[in-house]
Design a protein around this motif. Structure first.
Motif, PDB file in Angstrom:
ATOM      1  N   ILE A 355       1.010  -1.130   0.077  1.00  0.00           N
ATOM      2  CA  ILE A 355       0.094  -0.146   0.155  1.00  0.00           C
ATOM      3  C   ILE A 355       0.865   1.408  -0.184  1.00  0.00           C
ATOM      4  N   GLU A 356       1.862   1.144   0.708  1.00  0.00           N
ATOM      5  CA  GLU A 356       2.779   2.249   0.930  1.00  0.00           C
ATOM      6  C   GLU A 356       4.170   1.658   0.448  1.00  0.00           C
ATOM      7  N   VAL A 357       4.813   2.518  -0.754  1.00  0.00           N
ATOM      8  CA  VAL A 357       6.309   1.872  -1.138  1.00  0.00           C
ATOM      9  C   VAL A 357       7.202   3.103  -0.427  1.00  0.00           C
ATOM     10  N   GLY A 358       6.913   3.976   0.085  1.00  0.00           N
ATOM     11  CA  GLY A 358       7.621   5.158   0.621  1.00  0.00           C
ATOM     12  C   GLY A 358       8.512   4.547   1.602  1.00  0.00           C
ATOM     13  N   ASN A 359       8.278   3.791   2.588  1.00  0.00           N
ATOM     14  CA  ASN A 359       8.826   3.261   3.719  1.00  0.00           C
ATOM     15  C   ASN A 359       9.869   2.266   3.255  1.00  0.00           C
ATOM     16  N   ILE A 360       9.336   1.403   2.186  1.00  0.00           N
ATOM     17  CA  ILE A 360      10.329   0.301   1.513  1.00  0.00           C
ATOM     18  C   ILE A 360      11.464   0.956   0.720  1.00  0.00           C
ATOM     19  N   LEU A 361      11.112   2.098  -0.021  1.00  0.00           N
ATOM     20  CA  LEU A 361      12.283   2.560  -0.355  1.00  0.00           C
ATOM     21  C   LEU A 361      13.062   3.274   0.243  1.00  0.00           C
ATOM     22  N   ARG A 362      12.635   4.053   1.294  1.00  0.00           N
ATOM     23  CA  ARG A 362      13.436   4.679   2.281  1.00  0.00           C
ATOM     24  C   ARG A 362      14.518   3.632   2.935  1.00  0.00           C
ATOM     25  N   ASP A 363      13.940   2.508   3.437  1.00  0.00           N
ATOM     26  CA  ASP A 363      14.580   1.687   4.016  1.00  0.00           C
ATOM     27  C   ASP A 363      15.745   0.656   3.165  1.00  0.00           C
ATOM     28  N   THR A 364      15.418   0.501   1.843  1.00  0.00           N
ATOM     29  CA  THR A 364      16.497  -0.283   0.964  1.00  0.00           C
ATOM     30  C   THR A 364      17.054   0.677   0.185  1.00  0.00           C
ATOM     31  N   ASP A 386       6.699  18.427  -2.227  1.00  0.00           N
ATOM     32  CA  ASP A 386       5.932  17.904  -0.977  1.00  0.00           C
ATOM     33  C   ASP A 386       5.628  16.534  -1.545  1.00  0.00           C
ATOM     34  N   TYR A 387       4.859  16.458  -2.549  1.00  0.00           N
ATOM     35  CA  TYR A 387       3.942  15.078  -2.844  1.00  0.00           C
ATOM     36  C   TYR A 387       5.032  14.085  -3.359  1.00  0.00           C
ATOM     37  N   ILE A 388       6.077  14.345  -4.072  1.00  0.00           N
ATOM     38  CA  ILE A 388       6.715  13.225  -4.546  1.00  0.00           C
ATOM     39  C   ILE A 388       7.820  12.732  -3.351  1.00  0.00           C
ATOM     40  N   GLN A 389       8.092  13.583  -2.524  1.00  0.00           N
ATOM     41  CA  GLN A 389       8.778  13.183  -1.365  1.00  0.00           C
ATOM     42  C   GLN A 389       8.041  12.367  -0.324  1.00  0.00           C
ATOM     43  N   SER A 390       6.897  12.754  -0.276  1.00  0.00           N
ATOM     44  CA  SER A 390       5.845  12.042   0.689  1.00  0.00           C
ATOM     45  C   SER A 390       5.622  10.713  -0.004  1.00  0.00           C
ATOM     46  N   GLN A 391       5.478  10.576  -1.110  1.00  0.00           N
ATOM     47  CA  GLN A 391       5.202   9.060  -1.991  1.00  0.00           C
ATOM     48  C   GLN A 391       6.329   8.327  -1.832  1.00  0.00           C
ATOM     49  N   LEU A 392       7.437   8.637  -2.002  1.00  0.00           N
ATOM     50  CA  LEU A 392       8.545   7.930  -2.341  1.00  0.00           C
ATOM     51  C   LEU A 392       9.521   7.737  -0.975  1.00  0.00           C
ATOM     52  N   GLY A 393       9.158   8.442   0.028  1.00  0.00           N
ATOM     53  CA  GLY A 393       9.754   8.384   1.280  1.00  0.00           C
ATOM     54  C   GLY A 393      11.164   9.013   1.481  1.00  0.00           C
ATOM     55  N   ILE A 394      11.561  10.337   0.688  1.00  0.00           N
ATOM     56  CA  ILE A 394      12.626  10.887   1.029  1.00  0.00           C
ATOM     57  C   ILE A 394      12.251  12.007   2.005  1.00  0.00           C
ATOM     58  N   GLU A 395      13.069  11.971   2.909  1.00  0.00           N
ATOM     59  CA  GLU A 395      12.920  12.984   4.116  1.00  0.00           C
ATOM     60  C   GLU A 395      13.604  14.161   3.977  1.00  0.00           C
ATOM     61  N   GLU A 396      14.878  14.194   3.514  1.00  0.00           N
ATOM     62  CA  GLU A 396      15.512  15.661   3.276  1.00  0.00           C
ATOM     63  C   GLU A 396      16.162  15.434   1.841  1.00  0.00           C
ATOM     64  N   ILE A 397      16.024  16.465   1.245  1.00  0.00           N
ATOM     65  CA  ILE A 397      16.597  16.686  -0.268  1.00  0.00           C
ATOM     66  C   ILE A 397      16.964  18.025  -0.621  1.00  0.00           C
ATOM     67  N   SER A 398      17.647  17.987  -1.872  1.00  0.00           N
ATOM     68  CA  SER A 398      18.229  19.459  -2.058  1.00  0.00           C
ATOM     69  C   SER A 398      17.441  19.697  -3.460  1.00  0.00           C
ATOM     70  N   GLY A 399      16.559  20.541  -3.314  1.00  0.00           N
ATOM     71  CA  GLY A 399      15.557  20.505  -4.588  1.00  0.00           C
ATOM     72  C   GLY A 399      16.019  21.647  -5.521  1.00  0.00           C
ATOM     73  N   LEU A 400      15.485  21.238  -7.011  1.00  0.00           N
ATOM     74  CA  LEU A 400      15.810  22.415  -7.872  1.00  0.00           C
ATOM     75  C   LEU A 400      14.889  22.309  -8.969  1.00  0.00           C
ATOM     76  N   ILE A 401      14.128  23.512  -9.352  1.00  0.00           N
ATOM     77  CA  ILE A 401      13.277  23.406 -10.437  1.00  0.00           C
ATOM     78  C   ILE A 401      13.806  24.551 -11.584  1.00  0.00           C
ATOM     79  N   LEU A 402      14.211  23.976 -12.855  1.00  0.00           N
ATOM     80  CA  LEU A 402      14.862  24.478 -13.634  1.00  0.00           C
ATOM     81  C   LEU A 402      13.984  24.881 -14.828  1.00  0.00           C
TER      82      LEU A 402
END
Length: 598
Positions: A355-364, A386-402
């Motif tokens: 149901i949630e892949v974020g936790n799996i991606l974060r751990d693996t 925010d949405y993509i971070q939540s869905q994929l389990g990324i807690e801290e990122i350096s973001g850039l929109i070009l």
């Protein structure tokens, strides 16, 4: 973008970069990856979603960089095992004159390729190899004795695996990257960083990679592996053991055929959720018993360590995996999965999906890799990750929109016709048909209409066929032929339009006059007809959230951006995007869609 990626690699941080068409994403991440890995003597990975992008990287971008960079670097492309020929299986088949050899038009030519190829790659074979034959001779984990195989020194797959250790850069697909994550790093050599291109697909790829599924085809592969094992064990184990294995495998396949025939009657819709109310109907089978009987026979094979012993261990592990999958599916005891039965390619399947892949991606993946950089043309919603971070389990990122190199104000026109209606309007199909014909007449051909369902697409096609024939336009519609043939036909015929759903929202590149207008028939909200989608929406609601605003709207925004991106592919392109769903201007959430467009 290149500087941002290099800083992420050096500082061992994760990054998310949205960069539109024309920015030059591939070169912008290849350059810092290559510099970093050569300078630090490390390995990095590029993982794509499509084969098309892999081929672009390996056949165009990387050769270009090899020519202009003042230093050398090693790159390898890595595919799944099933793409590579197994010499042991090939020679067993030749010696036994297997039935499927007759399917090859020129067996002598195929044999010459086997003797001379340095890759064993299916895609490099000089003639078509039917799947019925290839399935018997390609590499599989379950039937590979690895170092104990007499053909191991010449093995194409393991030769490539060893070369990966010397590569600065490994180009693979997202599924292989996640297979490595799932196996705790047993597929790829250790890597210091990874760039995941086409990263808007990562959630779906992860859902598939971490799902469990059984169907008749999977059991036939298991049966075929068992049959090959019987041949390999001749002379190494008592004959009664081989006979017992043969009998139980036959009993298993009889039960498989009976069970999946039974499933056909239980799947009364496109898919059927498996719950506590109907689970008992799906577990009426002796499949697990037969698999455990096979394990019992394998346990009797007490032979010295060697090729046969390794093959037995592999098949025993394969059997355990089947038993584990059936136990998960039949018990439904893990609440982190959604369970259902469905028809896929005309065959019944049982599926358990996370149901949630974020936790799996974060751990693996994210916690075990120093630097992971996600990139795509569509990762942000309303200028936020925010949405993509939540869905994929990324807690801290350096973001850039070009920003885009294209001048959308001069090159593109966004149109919402006054006749646009809500898709729930009783005459929506009539209005949509009229607006598509009106757009076609204005553009004089070169119109791509994107749909969210085959039903609406087919209804509108039926509505407009008479008018198209009258005025001399050709309609290319998804389902009427291979995707590539439809696109080629559309490009070659100026007075034409192209209808597509799902896969046509992305991956289509039609620069110049071939495409003059894109029609979005309705905002691309995901219909919760798949149990895993319904389970995700329910999980948000149970947590006190708003599933529509937190899941459905962001997903639809990303999809709309993909569809919008089909129009302008070069600085010379001109055209219009016509949205014939009034909700983009009448619904409260419509402003979020507008804010996310270029």
């Amino acid at each position: 973008m290149a500087n941002h990626i290099y800083e992420s690699l050096i500082n061992e941080t994760h990054g998310v970069i949205e960069a539109g068409t024309g920015v030059g994403k591939s070169l912008a991440y290849l350059l810092p990856l290559i510099h970093y890995t050569v300078d630090e003597n490390k390995t990095a990975v590029v993982a794509t979603h499509t084969i098309t992008l892999q081929e672009q990287l390996f056949q165009k971008d990387i050769p270009f960089l090899k020519e202009i960079l003042p230093f050398d670097f090693n790159v390898e492309v890595f595919k799944g095992r099933s793409n590579y020929l197994c010499l042991r299986k090939w020679n067993q088949l030749i010696q036994g004159r297997g039935n499927h050899l007759g399917l090859v038009d020129n067996l002598e030519k195929l044999n010459r390729w086997v003797q001379t190829t340095t890759s064993g790659d299916y895609n490099e074979a000089p003639l078509h190899i039917p799947w019925e034959l290839w399935s018997e001779i390609h590499c599989t984990k379950e039937s590979c004795p690895e170092e104990l195989c007499s053909y191991f020194p010449k093995c194409f797959y393991w030769g490539l695996r060893h070369r990966l250790n010397d590569a600065h850069l490994i180009v693979t697909n997202q599924a292989m990257l996640l297979a490595d994550a799932r196996s705790d790093g047993n597929v790829l050599p250790g890597y210091a960083g990874v760039v995941i291109d086409e990263a808007h697909n990562l959630e779906d790829v992860a859902t598939g990679s971490f799902s469990h599924m059984i169907n008749r085809s999977e059991f036939m592969i298991y049966y075929g592996t068992g049959a090959q094992l019987q041949n390999s064990l001749q002379g190494d184990v008592p004959e009664y053991v081989i006979q017992d294995l043969h009998l139980i495998l036959d009993e298993l396949i009889k039960e498989v055929n009976q069970y999946f025939l039974q499933l056909e009657n239980l799947i009364t819709d496109y898919n059927v959720p498996i719950t506590e109310h109907n689970r008992s109907a799906f577990v009426q089978t002796s499949l697990v018993k037969h698999l455990k009987d096979i394990q019992g026979v394998l346990n009797e094979c007490n032979i010295e360590e060697g090729e046969s012993s390794s093959l037995i261990d592999r098949f025993s592990t394969f059997t355990d995996q089947f038993i584990g999958t059936l136990d998960l599916l039949f018990s439904g005891k893990d609440p982190s999965y959604a369970y259902w039965a469905e028809f896929k390619n005309g065959e019944p399947n049982l599926v358990a999906a996370p149901i949630e892949v974020g936790n799996i991606l974060r751990d693996t993946l994210f916690e075990k890799t120093p630097s992971v950089i996600l990139t795509s043309a569509t990762l942000s919603t309303n200028k936020s990750f925010d949405y993509i971070q939540s869905q994929l389990g990324i807690e801290e990122i350096s973001g850039l929109i070009l920003g885009s190199p294209f001048d959308y104000e001069k090159q593109a026109l966004l149109c919402i016709p006054s006749q646009a209606k809500n898709p729930n309007h009783p005459r929506y199909t009539h209005y949509a048909s009229y607006l598509i014909l009106h757009t076609l007449a204005s553009a004089q051909g070169g119109v791509l209409a994107l749909f969210t369902s085959y039903k609406l697409m087919d209804e509108i096609a039926d509505n407009i066929y008479p008018k198209l024939n009258e005025v001399g336009y050709t309609l290319f519609k998804q389902g009427d032929g291979p995707r590539s043939s439809l696109i080629e036909g559309f490009q070659a015929e100026p007075r034409s339009l192209l209808f597509g759903t799902n896969s046509f929202w992305e991956g289509i590149d039609l620069p110049g006059d071939a495409l003059k207008a894109v029609v979005i028939t309705r905002l691309p909200f995901t219909v919760p007809d798949r149990p895993v989608t319904a389970a995700r929406l329910k999980a948000i609601e149970d947590a006190g959230g708003n599933p529509f605003m937190e899941y459905s709207v962001p997903q639809a925004i990303l999809r709309l951006k993909q569809g919008f991106g089909r129009l302008i592919r070069t600085k010379k392109d001109l055209g219009s995007v016509v949205i014939i769903d009034e909700r983009i201007i009448t619904a409260p959430y419509g402003a979020q869609f507008f804010a996310s467009l270029p």
